[in-house]
Motif scaffolding. Sequence first.
Motif, PDB file in Angstrom:
ATOM      1  N   VAL A 281      22.402 -18.008 -36.377  1.00  0.00           N
ATOM      2  CA  VAL A 281      22.675 -17.629 -34.979  1.00  0.00           C
ATOM      3  C   VAL A 281      22.160 -16.206 -34.724  1.00  0.00           C
ATOM      4  N   SER A 282      20.926 -15.961 -35.120  1.00  0.00           N
ATOM      5  CA  SER A 282      20.315 -14.652 -34.898  1.00  0.00           C
ATOM      6  C   SER A 282      19.725 -14.597 -33.496  1.00  0.00           C
ATOM      7  N   ILE A 283      19.126 -13.455 -33.142  1.00  0.00           N
ATOM      8  CA  ILE A 283      18.588 -13.306 -31.792  1.00  0.00           C
ATOM      9  C   ILE A 283      17.372 -14.205 -31.568  1.00  0.00           C
ATOM     10  N   PHE A 284      16.715 -14.645 -32.654  1.00  0.00           N
ATOM     11  CA  PHE A 284      15.596 -15.572 -32.563  1.00  0.00           C
ATOM     12  C   PHE A 284      16.008 -16.962 -33.053  1.00  0.00           C
ATOM     13  N   ALA A 285      17.263 -17.328 -32.846  1.00  0.00           N
ATOM     14  CA  ALA A 285      17.770 -18.587 -33.389  1.00  0.00           C
ATOM     15  C   ALA A 285      17.055 -19.808 -32.822  1.00  0.00           C
ATOM     16  N   LEU A 286      16.649 -19.750 -31.558  1.00  0.00           N
ATOM     17  CA  LEU A 286      16.005 -20.910 -30.940  1.00  0.00           C
ATOM     18  C   LEU A 286      14.557 -21.069 -31.363  1.00  0.00           C
ATOM     19  N   GLY A 287      13.970 -20.002 -31.887  1.00  0.00           N
ATOM     20  CA  GLY A 287      12.604 -20.092 -32.382  1.00  0.00           C
ATOM     21  C   GLY A 287      11.602 -20.416 -31.293  1.00  0.00           C
ATOM     22  N   ILE A 288      10.566 -21.136 -31.676  1.00  0.00           N
ATOM     23  CA  ILE A 288       9.452 -21.445 -30.795  1.00  0.00           C
ATOM     24  C   ILE A 288       9.596 -22.815 -30.150  1.00  0.00           C
ATOM     25  N   MET A 289      10.654 -23.572 -30.499  1.00  0.00           N
ATOM     26  CA  MET A 289      10.797 -24.939 -30.029  1.00  0.00           C
ATOM     27  C   MET A 289      10.880 -25.063 -28.512  1.00  0.00           C
ATOM     28  N   PRO A 290      11.614 -24.194 -27.773  1.00  0.00           N
ATOM     29  CA  PRO A 290      11.615 -24.344 -26.296  1.00  0.00           C
ATOM     30  C   PRO A 290      10.226 -24.244 -25.695  1.00  0.00           C
TER      31      PRO A 290
ATOM     32  N   ARG B 182       9.724 -12.105 -37.992  1.00  0.00           N
ATOM     33  CA  ARG B 182      10.590 -12.431 -39.122  1.00  0.00           C
ATOM     34  C   ARG B 182      11.810 -11.516 -39.169  1.00  0.00           C
ATOM     35  N   LEU B 183      11.645 -10.276 -38.733  1.00  0.00           N
ATOM     36  CA  LEU B 183      12.788  -9.365 -38.711  1.00  0.00           C
ATOM     37  C   LEU B 183      13.859  -9.848 -37.736  1.00  0.00           C
ATOM     38  N   GLY B 184      13.429 -10.370 -36.601  1.00  0.00           N
ATOM     39  CA  GLY B 184      14.395 -10.865 -35.619  1.00  0.00           C
ATOM     40  C   GLY B 184      15.184 -12.066 -36.095  1.00  0.00           C
ATOM     41  N   ALA B 185      14.661 -12.785 -37.094  1.00  0.00           N
ATOM     42  CA  ALA B 185      15.380 -13.955 -37.606  1.00  0.00           C
ATOM     43  C   ALA B 185      16.623 -13.558 -38.401  1.00  0.00           C
ATOM     44  N   PHE B 186      16.752 -12.287 -38.778  1.00  0.00           N
ATOM     45  CA  PHE B 186      17.893 -11.840 -39.573  1.00  0.00           C
ATOM     46  C   PHE B 186      18.809 -10.892 -38.804  1.00  0.00           C
ATOM     47  N   ILE B 187      18.501 -10.605 -37.537  1.00  0.00           N
ATOM     48  CA  ILE B 187      19.371  -9.760 -36.720  1.00  0.00           C
ATOM     49  C   ILE B 187      20.378 -10.653 -36.015  1.00  0.00           C
ATOM     50  N   PRO B 188      21.664 -10.542 -36.314  1.00  0.00           N
ATOM     51  CA  PRO B 188      22.648 -11.455 -35.703  1.00  0.00           C
ATOM     52  C   PRO B 188      22.833 -11.166 -34.226  1.00  0.00           C
ATOM     53  N   SER B 189      23.165 -12.209 -33.493  1.00  0.00           N
ATOM     54  CA  SER B 189      23.464 -12.047 -32.072  1.00  0.00           C
ATOM     55  C   SER B 189      24.789 -11.303 -31.912  1.00  0.00           C
ATOM     56  N   PRO B 190      24.981 -10.592 -30.808  1.00  0.00           N
ATOM     57  CA  PRO B 190      26.255  -9.884 -30.594  1.00  0.00           C
ATOM     58  C   PRO B 190      27.411 -10.878 -30.506  1.00  0.00           C
ATOM     59  N   GLY B 191      28.485 -10.569 -31.217  1.00  0.00           N
ATOM     60  CA  GLY B 191      29.649 -11.455 -31.223  1.00  0.00           C
ATOM     61  C   GLY B 191      29.673 -12.438 -32.362  1.00  0.00           C
TER      62      GLY B 191
ATOM     63  N   ALA C 199      16.545 -19.184 -38.798  1.00  0.00           N
ATOM     64  CA  ALA C 199      17.327 -18.327 -37.900  1.00  0.00           C
ATOM     65  C   ALA C 199      18.389 -19.100 -37.138  1.00  0.00           C
ATOM     66  N   LEU C 200      18.226 -20.425 -36.996  1.00  0.00           N
ATOM     67  CA  LEU C 200      19.168 -21.203 -36.185  1.00  0.00           C
ATOM     68  C   LEU C 200      20.567 -21.154 -36.769  1.00  0.00           C
ATOM     69  N   LEU C 201      20.701 -21.506 -38.054  1.00  0.00           N
ATOM     70  CA  LEU C 201      22.017 -21.568 -38.666  1.00  0.00           C
ATOM     71  C   LEU C 201      22.636 -20.188 -38.834  1.00  0.00           C
TER      72      LEU C 201
END
Length: 339
Positions: free
Chosen positions: A72-81, A29-38, A68-70
Motif C-alpha cells: 500500500v505504497s504511494i505507487f501501489a496501483l502501478g501502471i495498470m490504470p 522504484r523508490l516510490g514503491a517503498f514509500i508507504p501511503s499516509p495512514g 507495491a500493491l501489497l
Amino acid sequence: MLSAFGRAFRTPDLRRKLLFTLAIITIFRLGAFIPSPGVSYQNVQQCLQNGQTTGGIYQLVNLFSGGALLQVSIFALGIMPYITSSIIVQLLRVVIPRFQQLYDEGASGQSKLTQYTRYLTIALGLLNATTLVSLARSGQLLPNCQLPIIPDTSIITTILIIITLTAGTGLIMWMGELVTEKGVGNGMSLLIFTSIAAGFPTSLGAIWKAQGPGTFFMVLVIGLLTVALVVFVEQSQRRIPVQYAKRMIGRRTVGGTSTYIPIKVNMAGVVPVIFASSMLYLPGLISQFNQPKPGESMAPWVEWINNNLTRGDHPIYMALYFAMIVFFTYFYVAITFNP
C-alpha cells in the motif's frame, strides 16, 4: 553487446537519454517503498515477511506494481490504470465514430485521444484506489494478517490515502511519458519491465533455497531461452512484395523497382495477455466482496470462483486464459490493423 553499451555512453545525446531514463526508473522504484499516509508500514512488512499474502487474486496487479500493491505504497496501483485506459480508448474507436475520426486526423487528433486516456487513467486510478483502501480496511487485502494495515479508519485518513494513491498513478503516467519524450522511448513498457524485473532476485533466491542450485540454473536457462524466443517472434515480419511499374519521364525510364511492406507477425504485442489477465482478475475481486459473514455458509457461485478462477494452475483457469488471449488477439488486431 558490452561494446554497444560503451559506444552509447560515449555519445553525449545517448548518454543523456540513458541517464535520464535511469533516474526516472530509480524514482519509480523508490516510490514503491514509500508507504501511503495512514498505513502502518511495520504491520505490513511483518505480515509480508511471515508469508501472509493473498495467494493468486492480486498477484497480477502486485506484479505490475513491482510489489507495491501489497505494501500500500504511494505507487501501489502501478501502471495498470494507464494500461487499462489505453486499451479501453483503443477499443472505443470501434464503438464511437468520433474516436476513429480523431485517430485518422493524425498527430492533432491522436493528441486528443491521449488526453482522453489521461483523464480515464485518473478516473480508473480513483476507482482502484477506493477498492484497494476498502480491502485494506476490511482486512481482505492480507486476509491471514491479524495486524491492522490502516490503524486509523476515519473518513479523513481514508480520503487522504485515496487521493495519495490516485496522485501516485498520475505521477507514474507522467514519468512514463517523460521517458518516451526525453529518454530512450517506450516509457510505459520500460516501467512495466522494471516492475516485473524487480521481483526476479527474490523469486530466484527462493528457488535457490527451496530447490537447490541445479533447479536454479535450469530456471535461468529456460528463462533466457524464453526471452530469446520472444525476441525472435517479436522481430519476425511478413514481407508483402511491392512492384513499382516503369514510367517514362522525358527520354528516361524510371521506376520498375521492387520493395516490400513489412507486417509484424505479433502485431498485438502483449496487450491481449494483459487484457485477458485483467478480465480473469475481476471474478476473484467480486468474490472478495461477497465473502460470508461469521456463521454463514459461502454462496455456491463464490465457492466455485474461489476454487476455479483464483489459481493460475487450475485447468479451467488455464483454458479460459488461453481462449481469452486468442480472442483478444484477433479482436485487437482487427481494430488496429486495416488490411
